[in-house]
Enzyme design. Structure first.
Site, PDB file in Angstrom:
ATOM      1  N   SER A 251       0.844  -1.192   0.000  1.00  0.00           N
ATOM      2  CA  SER A 251       0.000   0.000   0.000  1.00  0.00           C
ATOM      3  C   SER A 251       0.876   1.237   0.000  1.00  0.00           C
ATOM      4  CB  SER A 251      -0.908   0.033   1.249  1.00  0.00           C
ATOM      5  OG  SER A 251      -1.856  -1.006   1.236  1.00  0.00           O
ATOM      6  N   SER A 289      -3.423  -3.557  -3.464  1.00  0.00           N
ATOM      7  CA  SER A 289      -2.709  -2.413  -2.898  1.00  0.00           C
ATOM      8  C   SER A 289      -3.690  -1.321  -2.511  1.00  0.00           C
ATOM      9  CB  SER A 289      -1.697  -1.873  -3.915  1.00  0.00           C
ATOM     10  OG  SER A 289      -0.886  -0.873  -3.350  1.00  0.00           O
ATOM     11  N   ASP A 291      -4.040   2.313  -2.089  1.00  0.00           N
ATOM     12  CA  ASP A 291      -3.321   3.524  -2.494  1.00  0.00           C
ATOM     13  C   ASP A 291      -4.250   4.726  -2.396  1.00  0.00           C
ATOM     14  OD1 ASP A 291      -1.413   1.626  -3.105  1.00  0.00           O
ATOM     15  OD2 ASP A 291      -1.710   1.738  -5.262  1.00  0.00           O
TER      16      ASP A 291
END
Length: 387
Positions: A251, A289, A291
């Site tokens: 992340s 992930s 983000d």
């Protein structure tokens, strides 16, 4: 724990590697924006085999204060961009809906989010006893990355005292970077990741403004990493030892601050450009992930009246208006460039400043060897030598 044999860590520019072309702020940090403060609490305890709930511990918390006044009483304009939503933040939806930030921003480890939010609520209630009684409720803002490769994630070792200490100790000095605060247990591109920061100066009508970024990096595979635009594997095959620390989805959190009086729509546009800066270092925004980017302006356009309602801060509003339509101006283009460059450099600083850390079950995250990277770039005539 930290590898004591490593030499002093250096930021990327100290190795002669210069990302971008815009001038940096005096500290080249998010704290170049007047009023912004950053505080960290780092927790590193124990070694050896993981005992869930007991350690080893490699975690922490980082606090970003948008200004020195009471942020609940003096909210600021803000915008949010979700690059990939595989994450567990709290407080972002209200910012997206209303366009205002009325909370300090805290960064931490994934499963610590509820405890950190609870401690943040206690902290804000002390200065704002009207919350939920004679005034509105409070929206705590906490963002996270998963540090479970090095840390006892289930232990949720960030306590209220750690949160309060990070908030109280927040400083306008250049933000500490690498394996500190929320970055203590993070890995990025198969190396040790963590906290990084950078800033850029922008001039408009002979007035100088600043934009700064702070990142929490915990993403990417070693073969994806780019330094100054060049893939690591093309610079030096020895640096691409894939048998060392893994990497992958992970992340990343990007926090952007500016002293320009932007509105929430403009700030949201800035937040979305952080994705380009992440792409410059090799981010693919992987499926797993989380983000997220959050941008805010330190300009105090709003305040709460005695009934708790948000009103325009008339005494400052006139001097804070820009005499241009930013959506059509060259200034917005330069702001986008500042976001891209400062995000890229902040990620690289998080790598270059993080030392080797050994964590649970013997897992090891190696600090990126800045000297070898700089030497490889110099051999390929891709940076100027460090003097």
């Amino acid at each position: 724990m930290t590898d004591s044999q490593e030499s002093r860590r250096r930021r990327i520019r100290e190795w002669g590697i210069i990302p971008g072309v815009l001038p940096t702020g005096d500290k080249n940090s998010i704290t170049d924006i007047n009023g912004v403060k950053v505080g960290h609490v780092t927790i590193m305890k124990g070694d050896g085999k993981l005992v869930p709930g007991k350690g080893p511990i490699r975690t922490g918390v980082t606090a970003i204060l948008p200004h020195s006044d009471n942020i609940f009483s003096n909210p600021v304009e803000a915008g949010v961009h979700v690059i990939n939503g595989y994450g567990k933040p709290t407080g972002l939806e209200q910012i997206k809906e209303l366009g205002r930030l009325s909370s300090p921003i805290l960064l931490t480890s994934t499963l610590n989010v509820p405890r950190v939010a609870d401690a943040l609520i206690d902290y804000v209630l002390k200065d704002n006893p009207e919350i939920g009684i004679n005034g509105p409720s409070f929206n705590p803002v906490v963002l996270e990355c998963n540090d479970g490769y090095l840390n006892d994630l289930q232990g949720r070792h960030v306590k209220a005292q750690h949160v309060h200490r990070a908030l109280i100790s927040a400083s306008s000095d250049r933000a500490s970077e690498g394996d500190v605060g929320a970055g203590t247990g993070m890995t990025a591109f198969g190396f040790k990741g963590g906290i990084g920061s950078a800033s850029r100066k922008i001039k408009f009508d002979s007035t100088e403004f600043n934009l700064g970024a702070l990142v929490l990096s915990n993403f990417g595979r070693r073969e994806e990493l780019k330094i100054n635009g060049y893939p690591l594997y093309q610079l030096d095959q020895d640096l691409l030892n894939l048998h060392e620390t893994g990497g992958g989805d992970g992340s990343v959190i990007v926090i952007l601050a500016t002293d320009l009086p932007l509105n929430n729509r403009q700030l949201t546009r800035l937040a979305s450009r952080s994705n380009i800066g992440l792409g410059r270092v090799g981010s693919l925004a992987d499926n797993g992930s989380g983000d997220f980017a959050l941008a805010f302006s330190t300009t105090k356009k709003y305040k709460r009246n005695d009934k708790g309602k948000i009103i325009l801060n008339h005494e400052d509003s006139q001097k804070q208006e820009l005499p241009v339509n930013l959506t059509e101006s060259d200034l917005m283009k330069e702001l986008f460039q500042a976001v891209v460059e400062s995000t890229e450099e902040a990620v690289l600083n998080s790598l270059f400043m993080a030392a080797t850390v050994r964590g649970r079950d013997g897992h090891k995250a190696k600090g990126l060897p800045g000297d070898k990277v700089a030497a490889a770039l110099e051999r390929n005539r891709l940076c100027r030598p460090n003097k």
